[in-house]
Design a protein around this motif. Structure first.
Motif, PDB file in Angstrom:
ATOM      1  N   ALA A 250      68.351  52.345  72.318  1.00 51.64           N
ATOM      2  CA  ALA A 250      68.757  51.091  71.679  1.00 51.64           C
ATOM      3  C   ALA A 250      69.060  51.281  70.200  1.00 51.64           C
ATOM      4  CB  ALA A 250      67.664  50.038  71.866  1.00 51.64           C
ATOM      5  N   ASP A 251      68.335  52.151  69.537  1.00 51.03           N
ATOM      6  CA  ASP A 251      68.594  52.409  68.116  1.00 51.03           C
ATOM      7  C   ASP A 251      69.974  53.016  67.914  1.00 51.03           C
ATOM      8  OD1 ASP A 251      67.687  52.722  65.278  1.00 51.03           O
ATOM      9  OD2 ASP A 251      67.918  54.839  65.777  1.00 51.03           O
ATOM     10  N   ARG A 252      70.357  53.934  68.791  1.00 50.56           N
ATOM     11  CA  ARG A 252      71.694  54.526  68.673  1.00 50.56           C
ATOM     12  C   ARG A 252      72.782  53.489  68.932  1.00 50.56           C
ATOM     13  NH1 ARG A 252      71.047  60.427  71.708  1.00 50.56           N
ATOM     14  NH2 ARG A 252      69.328  61.197  70.406  1.00 50.56           N
ATOM     15  N   LEU A 253      72.570  52.634  69.921  1.00 48.75           N
ATOM     16  CA  LEU A 253      73.566  51.605  70.210  1.00 48.75           C
ATOM     17  C   LEU A 253      73.673  50.603  69.065  1.00 48.75           C
ATOM     18  CD1 LEU A 253      72.787  50.927  73.983  1.00 48.75           C
ATOM     19  CD2 LEU A 253      74.587  52.361  73.019  1.00 48.75           C
ATOM     20  N   PHE A 254      72.544  50.208  68.504  1.00 49.39           N
ATOM     21  CA  PHE A 254      72.557  49.282  67.377  1.00 49.39           C
ATOM     22  C   PHE A 254      73.251  49.901  66.165  1.00 49.39           C
ATOM     23  CE2 PHE A 254      69.876  45.384  67.770  1.00 49.39           C
ATOM     24  CZ  PHE A 254      69.716  45.445  69.150  1.00 49.39           C
ATOM     25  N   SER A 255      73.006  51.174  65.922  1.00 49.31           N
ATOM     26  CA  SER A 255      73.613  51.826  64.757  1.00 49.31           C
ATOM     27  C   SER A 255      75.123  51.937  64.909  1.00 49.31           C
ATOM     28  CB  SER A 255      72.999  53.219  64.564  1.00 49.31           C
ATOM     29  OG  SER A 255      71.601  53.132  64.320  1.00 49.31           O
ATOM     30  N   SER A 256      75.591  52.221  66.128  1.00 50.08           N
ATOM     31  CA  SER A 256      77.033  52.378  66.331  1.00 50.08           C
ATOM     32  C   SER A 256      77.774  51.038  66.210  1.00 50.08           C
ATOM     33  CB  SER A 256      77.299  52.992  67.707  1.00 50.08           C
ATOM     34  OG  SER A 256      76.808  52.139  68.728  1.00 50.08           O
ATOM     35  N   PHE A 257      77.152  49.967  66.669  1.00 53.52           N
ATOM     36  CA  PHE A 257      77.806  48.669  66.627  1.00 53.52           C
ATOM     37  C   PHE A 257      77.507  47.897  65.338  1.00 53.52           C
ATOM     38  CE2 PHE A 257      78.232  44.156  68.061  1.00 53.52           C
ATOM     39  CZ  PHE A 257      79.590  44.203  68.342  1.00 53.52           C
ATOM     40  N   VAL A 290      73.394  39.016  59.662  1.00 53.49           N
ATOM     41  CA  VAL A 290      71.974  38.749  59.441  1.00 53.49           C
ATOM     42  C   VAL A 290      71.190  38.921  60.737  1.00 53.49           C
ATOM     43  CG1 VAL A 290      70.304  36.954  58.821  1.00 53.49           C
ATOM     44  CG2 VAL A 290      72.384  37.234  57.470  1.00 53.49           C
ATOM     45  N   PHE A 291      71.738  38.416  61.834  1.00 49.86           N
ATOM     46  CA  PHE A 291      71.068  38.541  63.126  1.00 49.86           C
ATOM     47  C   PHE A 291      70.949  40.001  63.541  1.00 49.86           C
ATOM     48  CE2 PHE A 291      71.131  38.236  67.833  1.00 49.86           C
ATOM     49  CZ  PHE A 291      69.934  37.561  67.989  1.00 49.86           C
ATOM     50  N   TYR A 292      71.991  40.795  63.292  1.00 50.08           N
ATOM     51  CA  TYR A 292      71.933  42.220  63.636  1.00 50.08           C
ATOM     52  C   TYR A 292      70.866  42.953  62.829  1.00 50.08           C
ATOM     53  CZ  TYR A 292      72.896  47.055  62.591  1.00 50.08           C
ATOM     54  OH  TYR A 292      72.741  48.375  62.317  1.00 50.08           O
ATOM     55  N   VAL A 293      70.854  42.757  61.520  1.00 53.40           N
ATOM     56  CA  VAL A 293      69.894  43.468  60.670  1.00 53.40           C
ATOM     57  C   VAL A 293      68.467  43.082  61.035  1.00 53.40           C
ATOM     58  CG1 VAL A 293      69.104  43.791  58.290  1.00 53.40           C
ATOM     59  CG2 VAL A 293      71.549  43.760  58.794  1.00 53.40           C
ATOM     60  N   PHE A 294      68.252  41.822  61.370  1.00 51.91           N
ATOM     61  CA  PHE A 294      66.914  41.375  61.749  1.00 51.91           C
ATOM     62  C   PHE A 294      66.467  42.012  63.064  1.00 51.91           C
ATOM     63  CE2 PHE A 294      64.265  38.155  63.985  1.00 51.91           C
ATOM     64  CZ  PHE A 294      63.156  38.236  63.163  1.00 51.91           C
ATOM     65  N   LEU A 295      67.323  42.026  64.054  1.00 56.84           N
ATOM     66  CA  LEU A 295      66.969  42.639  65.340  1.00 56.84           C
ATOM     67  C   LEU A 295      66.750  44.141  65.206  1.00 56.84           C
ATOM     68  CD1 LEU A 295      69.243  40.825  67.957  1.00 56.84           C
ATOM     69  CD2 LEU A 295      66.820  40.467  67.471  1.00 56.84           C
ATOM     70  N   HIS A 296      67.590  44.794  64.430  1.00 61.18           N
ATOM     71  CA  HIS A 296      67.429  46.237  64.237  1.00 61.18           C
ATOM     72  C   HIS A 296      66.134  46.550  63.489  1.00 61.18           C
ATOM     73  CE1 HIS A 296      69.780  50.237  63.506  1.00 61.18           C
ATOM     74  NE2 HIS A 296      68.666  50.411  64.174  1.00 61.18           N
ATOM     75  N   SER A 297      65.755  45.704  62.571  1.00 59.80           N
ATOM     76  CA  SER A 297      64.491  45.907  61.854  1.00 59.80           C
ATOM     77  C   SER A 297      63.299  45.767  62.798  1.00 59.80           C
ATOM     78  CB  SER A 297      64.378  44.908  60.704  1.00 59.80           C
ATOM     79  OG  SER A 297      65.449  45.051  59.796  1.00 59.80           O
ATOM     80  N   ILE A 298      63.350  44.783  63.696  1.00 64.15           N
ATOM     81  CA  ILE A 298      62.261  44.626  64.672  1.00 64.15           C
ATOM     82  C   ILE A 298      62.193  45.831  65.600  1.00 64.15           C
ATOM     83  CG2 ILE A 298      61.489  43.238  66.633  1.00 64.15           C
ATOM     84  CD1 ILE A 298      62.467  40.788  65.222  1.00 64.15           C
ATOM     85  N   LEU A 299      63.341  46.337  66.004  1.00 64.92           N
ATOM     86  CA  LEU A 299      63.364  47.513  66.880  1.00 64.92           C
ATOM     87  C   LEU A 299      62.721  48.722  66.203  1.00 64.92           C
ATOM     88  CD1 LEU A 299      66.216  48.485  69.214  1.00 64.92           C
ATOM     89  CD2 LEU A 299      65.387  50.235  67.675  1.00 64.92           C
ATOM     90  N   ILE A 300      63.033  48.938  64.940  1.00 65.32           N
ATOM     91  CA  ILE A 300      62.429  50.057  64.218  1.00 65.32           C
ATOM     92  C   ILE A 300      60.935  49.823  64.022  1.00 65.32           C
ATOM     93  CG2 ILE A 300      62.521  51.414  62.093  1.00 65.32           C
ATOM     94  CD1 ILE A 300      65.444  50.681  61.831  1.00 65.32           C
ATOM     95  N   MET A 301      60.522  48.559  63.862  1.00 63.56           N
ATOM     96  CA  MET A 301      59.097  48.261  63.751  1.00 63.56           C
ATOM     97  C   MET A 301      58.357  48.598  65.041  1.00 63.56           C
ATOM     98  SD  MET A 301      57.229  44.605  62.966  1.00 63.56           S
ATOM     99  CE  MET A 301      57.647  44.588  61.227  1.00 63.56           C
TER     100      MET A 301
END
Length: 566
Positions: A250-257, A290-301
């Motif tokens: 999921a981290d790779r997919l989030f980073s690419s998009f 904003v929604f993307y950065v928030f979701l990606h931050s939760i994923l990394i957490m």
């Protein structure tokens, strides 16, 4: 029949053999012995073996010794001397014919010699120089594998400091640039300037980044890190292992998009107003970012919490399983076909993963030190596990790249080309005609987006450390100055090294090429100024046969750096 052998393997002949009436014994293929009274004149099956063989008489002592053994061993013991005697006789009789070597004469194929075969196997030789090119290629492969660790780590270290520079930019220079943009917005209207000239495109992007960081940080306050930690800790080991693998994907997919979402926001905010609107608007793009950065931050957490659970487990089984997952990556990468472009993308991904893992380890150490009231002794307990994770990452990257370059015949010098391409991106972003920010170019090249990671780190630091009193704020200010100093020094060193790498690769002439510009949709023919700059056709008016602008000397076609690598 033959002495001690299975008769099914040989062509058999039977012929009568006369035996001595006194003290004789016969051993047949069915392991039966015939005495003097029962066999006066009998038939013994002997293998042809290309020579005539006769039964042999034995003394009384020999017969008594053979009777004490099993029939199979008796046949074997009788076969060995008879076979050696027959081969020796054949060698003596065929010696003049085969004097030049074994099977030198055609008749030697019908009379092979066991002793000559054994001697040939012990003394035969071969000449490696008859296939010199093949062995030189194998030696070069060995030398390439030996050079891979050095060249790979050079690229990894350079890429690591590139990611660190882009990451420190968010904490050091971005707040200062946002303050300058705010001052410009407040002061320029008072001086009588038009609203269209208030902010430059770069300042608009900086304002958007700062606003996204502020909103996501305020939203992360509603996420309880401790509750998430205990929720993950209550799961089984296998379930956590599966969750961690899913988080990596999921981290790779989030980073690419995610970078596409941010780029779309920046272009929508800075697009010239006179063009036709073909987007959904600035506010929807901003909400998506904003929604993307928030979701990606939760994923990394969640990733950091899983790693923290692995560190705090008693038997370290989860940490071992998570590290073994890195070695599984070798299986999925080594035995695939890789070109130079694919290897470059994988190298950039490895740089990003290594830097992200270091930041996650930092977050884990901060959380553990907070739980133990910042006891320095607990840090020495964490360091062995931290080094084990780091060493496993380095070992997996070296093994993976060494075998990929070996199986695909890629030289070790390709990593210097990759380093030069990264250096070119850094140098081109410092030019006056740069079309992107440096942190954005690193994000596009490596897939490293610093905003979600910065939001999580700020959240962890703010929750782990309590700032109270003037002395605490003074320490925070001094720490910020130290970060600014580190960022500036890192940028200076990286810029100097990048210039050296670009000159070695002979790519400095590409720095002065103009970036591509898309012509307006309404422009079907070049303007008057463009026509006057273009060479005119002989005997024709410029308006009747206009020369395309792309053929003008002043409109050089822009070519991307290191197009083969991209």
């Amino acid at each position: 029949m033959f002495f001690g052998c299975n008769s099914a393997f040989f062509l058999l002949q039977t012929r009568p053999v006369e035996f001595n009436q006194k003290g004789s014994v016969v051993v047949s293929s069915d392991h039966r012995t015939f005495s003097q009274s029962s066999s006066g004149s009998s038939k013994c099956s002997l293998a042809d073996c290309r020579r005539a063989c006769t039964c042999t008489g034995f003394s009384r002592g020999t017969r008594l010794a053979l009777q004490g053994l099993s029939p199979w061993w008796c046949s074997v013991l009788l076969m060995v001397p008879l076979l050696l005697w027959s081969q020796l006789s054949a060698s003596q009789s065929l010696g003049p014919l085969c004097g030049s070597g074994i099977f030198a004469h055609p008749s030697c194929d019908h009379y092979p010699s066991l002793t000559r075969f054994i001697c040939a196997e012990l003394t035969r030789g071969y000449f490696l120089e008859h296939n010199e090119a093949k062995y030189k290629e194998r030696r070069e492969r060995v030398y390439t594998c030996m050079r891979i660790p050095k060249e790979l780590e050079k690229l990894m270290i350079f890429g690591f400091f590139l990611c660190a520079d882009a990451f420190l930019y968010v904490f050091t220079l971005l707040p200062l640039r946002v303050l300058l943009a705010l001052l410009r917005m407040l002061t320029l209207p008072c001086c009588g300037f038009r609203s269209a000239c208030l902010l430059q495109p770069a300042q608009v992007c900086d304002m958007l980044k700062g606003l996204i960081l502020l909103l996501c940080f305020s939203m992360m306050h509603y996420v309880d890190y401790s509750m998430m930690y205990h929720l993950i800790r209550g799961q089984s080991v296998i379930k956590l292992y599966i969750i961690y693998n899913m988080l990596e994907v999921a981290d790779r997919l989030f980073s690419s998009f995610g970078q596409d979402i941010l780029d779309a926001l920046y272009w929508t905010a800075t697009e010239p107003k006179e063009r036709k609107r073909d987007n959904i608007g600035l506010i929807p793009h901003f909400l998506m970012a904003v929604f993307y950065v928030f979701l990606h931050s939760i994923l990394i957490m969640v990733q950091a919490s899983t790693l923290n659970v692995a560190f705090n487990s008693h038997n370290k089984s989860l940490l071992t399983i998570m590290m073994s997952n890195n070695f599984v990556e070798i299986k999925g990468s080594v035995f695939k076909k890789f070109e130079k472009n694919n290897l470059f993308q994988m190298s950039n991904s490895d740089i990003k993963e290594r830097f992200t893992s270091y930041v996650l380890l930092l977050i884990v150490c901060l959380r553990n030190m907070e739980q133990f009231s910042w006891n320095p002794e607990h840090l020495w307990v964490l360091l062995p596990d931290v080094f084990m994770v780091v060493y496993s990452e380095v070992a997996v990257d070296i093994i993976k790249h060494a075998f990929i370059t070996k199986f695909n015949d890629i030289p070790a010098d390709v990593y210097s080309e990759y380093r030069a391409s990264l250096a070119f991106d850094l140098v081109s972003s410092r030019q006056k005609n740069a079309y992107t920010d440096y942190s954005d170019s690193v994000a596009r090249r490596m897939g490293f987006i610093p905003l979600p990671l910065a939001v999580l780190l700020i959240r962890v630091v703010m929750s782990s450390m309590k700032v109270q009193g003037a002395m605490s704020y003074s320490c925070v200010f001094l720490f910020y100055l130290g970060l600014v100093t580190m960022k500036v020094l890192n940028s200076i060193v990286l810029l100097g090294k990048s210039c050296v790498y670009v000159k070695r690769a002979k790519m400095e002439e590409k720095l002065f090429e103009r970036p591509p510009t898309a012509p307006p949709a309404s422009a079907k023919s070049p303007s008057r100024a463009d026509v006057t700059r273009c060479p005119k056709a002989s005997g024709k008016a410029p308006s009747s046969h206009p020369v395309p602008v792309r053929n003008c000397q002043t409109s050089n076609s822009w070519r991307k750096p290191s197009a083969a690598l991209r």
